[in-house]
Design a protein around this motif. Structure first.
Motif, PDB file in Angstrom:
ATOM      1  N   ARG A 119     -28.942   3.172   2.696  1.00 22.83           N
ATOM      2  CA  ARG A 119     -28.606   4.370   1.925  1.00 22.83           C
ATOM      3  C   ARG A 119     -27.134   4.647   2.189  1.00 22.83           C
ATOM      4  NH1 ARG A 119     -31.573   8.283  -0.381  1.00 22.83           N
ATOM      5  NH2 ARG A 119     -33.476   7.544   0.616  1.00 22.83           N
TER       6      ARG A 119
ATOM      7  N   THR B 136     -34.212  -8.940   5.005  1.00 23.59           N
ATOM      8  CA  THR B 136     -33.884  -7.962   3.968  1.00 23.59           C
ATOM      9  C   THR B 136     -33.113  -6.825   4.618  1.00 23.59           C
ATOM     10  OG1 THR B 136     -35.896  -8.512   2.745  1.00 23.59           O
ATOM     11  CG2 THR B 136     -34.845  -6.428   2.212  1.00 23.59           C
ATOM     12  N   TYR B 137     -32.051  -6.427   3.963  1.00 22.87           N
ATOM     13  CA  TYR B 137     -31.201  -5.330   4.424  1.00 22.87           C
ATOM     14  C   TYR B 137     -31.312  -4.232   3.386  1.00 22.87           C
ATOM     15  CZ  TYR B 137     -26.530  -3.118   5.260  1.00 22.87           C
ATOM     16  OH  TYR B 137     -25.479  -2.254   5.471  1.00 22.87           O
ATOM     17  N   ARG B 138     -31.844  -3.092   3.788  1.00 22.08           N
ATOM     18  CA  ARG B 138     -31.954  -1.923   2.908  1.00 22.08           C
ATOM     19  C   ARG B 138     -31.097  -0.813   3.493  1.00 22.08           C
ATOM     20  NH1 ARG B 138     -37.254  -3.954   3.208  1.00 22.08           N
ATOM     21  NH2 ARG B 138     -37.972  -4.718   1.187  1.00 22.08           N
TER      22      ARG B 138
ATOM     23  N   GLN C 111     -29.021   3.997  -2.959  1.00 26.01           N
ATOM     24  CA  GLN C 111     -29.760   3.007  -2.183  1.00 26.01           C
ATOM     25  C   GLN C 111     -29.480   1.596  -2.698  1.00 26.01           C
ATOM     26  OE1 GLN C 111     -33.954   4.140  -1.338  1.00 26.01           O
ATOM     27  NE2 GLN C 111     -33.427   5.943  -2.554  1.00 26.01           N
TER      28      GLN C 111
ATOM     29  N   THR D 182     -31.546   0.199  -5.686  1.00 23.91           N
ATOM     30  CA  THR D 182     -32.978   0.515  -5.607  1.00 23.91           C
ATOM     31  C   THR D 182     -33.270   1.990  -5.846  1.00 23.91           C
ATOM     32  OG1 THR D 182     -32.825   0.715  -3.200  1.00 23.91           O
ATOM     33  CG2 THR D 182     -33.531  -1.420  -4.085  1.00 23.91           C
TER      34      THR D 182
ATOM     35  N   GLU E 236     -30.361  -2.741  -1.798  1.00 23.84           N
ATOM     36  CA  GLU E 236     -31.154  -3.732  -1.081  1.00 23.84           C
ATOM     37  C   GLU E 236     -30.487  -5.091  -1.214  1.00 23.84           C
ATOM     38  OE1 GLU E 236     -35.751  -4.497  -1.074  1.00 23.84           O
ATOM     39  OE2 GLU E 236     -34.872  -5.486  -2.830  1.00 23.84           O
ATOM     40  N   TYR E 237     -30.409  -5.808  -0.090  1.00 21.25           N
ATOM     41  CA  TYR E 237     -29.876  -7.174  -0.073  1.00 21.25           C
ATOM     42  C   TYR E 237     -30.923  -8.122   0.459  1.00 21.25           C
ATOM     43  CZ  TYR E 237     -25.157  -5.233  -0.556  1.00 21.25           C
ATOM     44  OH  TYR E 237     -24.037  -4.585  -1.001  1.00 21.25           O
TER      45      TYR E 237
ATOM     46  N   GLY F 275     -30.154   2.630   7.345  1.00 21.95           N
ATOM     47  CA  GLY F 275     -30.475   1.298   6.895  1.00 21.95           C
ATOM     48  C   GLY F 275     -31.268   0.505   7.907  1.00 21.95           C
TER      49      GLY F 275
END
Length: 152
Positions: free
Chosen positions: A13, A9-11, A143, A139, A145-146, A37
């Protein structure tokens, strides 16, 4: 038949955007900064090492085309570079969520990326040896999310 396996998961900003390059002979671009991130999965834990950038191209067809480069450092100090491109559908669900600083679901709009990693450390050689696809969603304020999948 080819399959995909969820890998990480890639999060992140983002910060921006800067004013668009309207009138440019090579087309309009809008610059966003990837300011913070993480990449997290069973085989990787990393954070953005320094801000990355997206030279985003808005399209008259209702889709935006990101062109992102970002640098990560893993929890064991390996450097990983990531370049991704794709399509972001600027539909009502996306636009309303972006304006309200709220979240979307993955199925609310088409946000798909092709992720290309560059890693030098032997432990992360698998990133260089596979293709990766991602689906994204908003998100919250600035923000994203991938979910990143490895093509097997």
């Amino acid at each position: 038949m080819t399959d995909v396996a969820e890998e990480m998961t890639y999060r992140l900003r983002v910060r921006g955007p800067m004013p668009a390059t309207q009138g440019s002979p090579v087309g309009e671009r809008i610059y966003w900064e990837m300011s913070e991130g993480t990449l997290e999965g069973p085989r990787i834990k990393a954070r953005i090492a320094m801000p990355g950038g997206d030279w985003y191209r808005p399209g008259a067809d209702g889709f935006g085309r990101p062109d992102v480069r970002v640098q990560f450092i893993t929890d064991d100090d390996a450097v990983i570079l990531l370049h991704y491109t794709g399509l972001v559908q600027m539909n009502d669900a996306f636009t309303k969520a972006a304006e309200a600083a709220s979240a979307t679901r993955f199925e609310d709009h088409y946000m798909r990326m092709v992720m290309r990693f560059d890693a030098g450390a032997p432990k992360y050689a698998w990133l260089n040896q596979h293709l990766f696809l991602a689906e994204g969603r908003l998100t919250g304020r600035d923000q994203i999310e991938y979910r990143i999948y490895r093509v097997t």
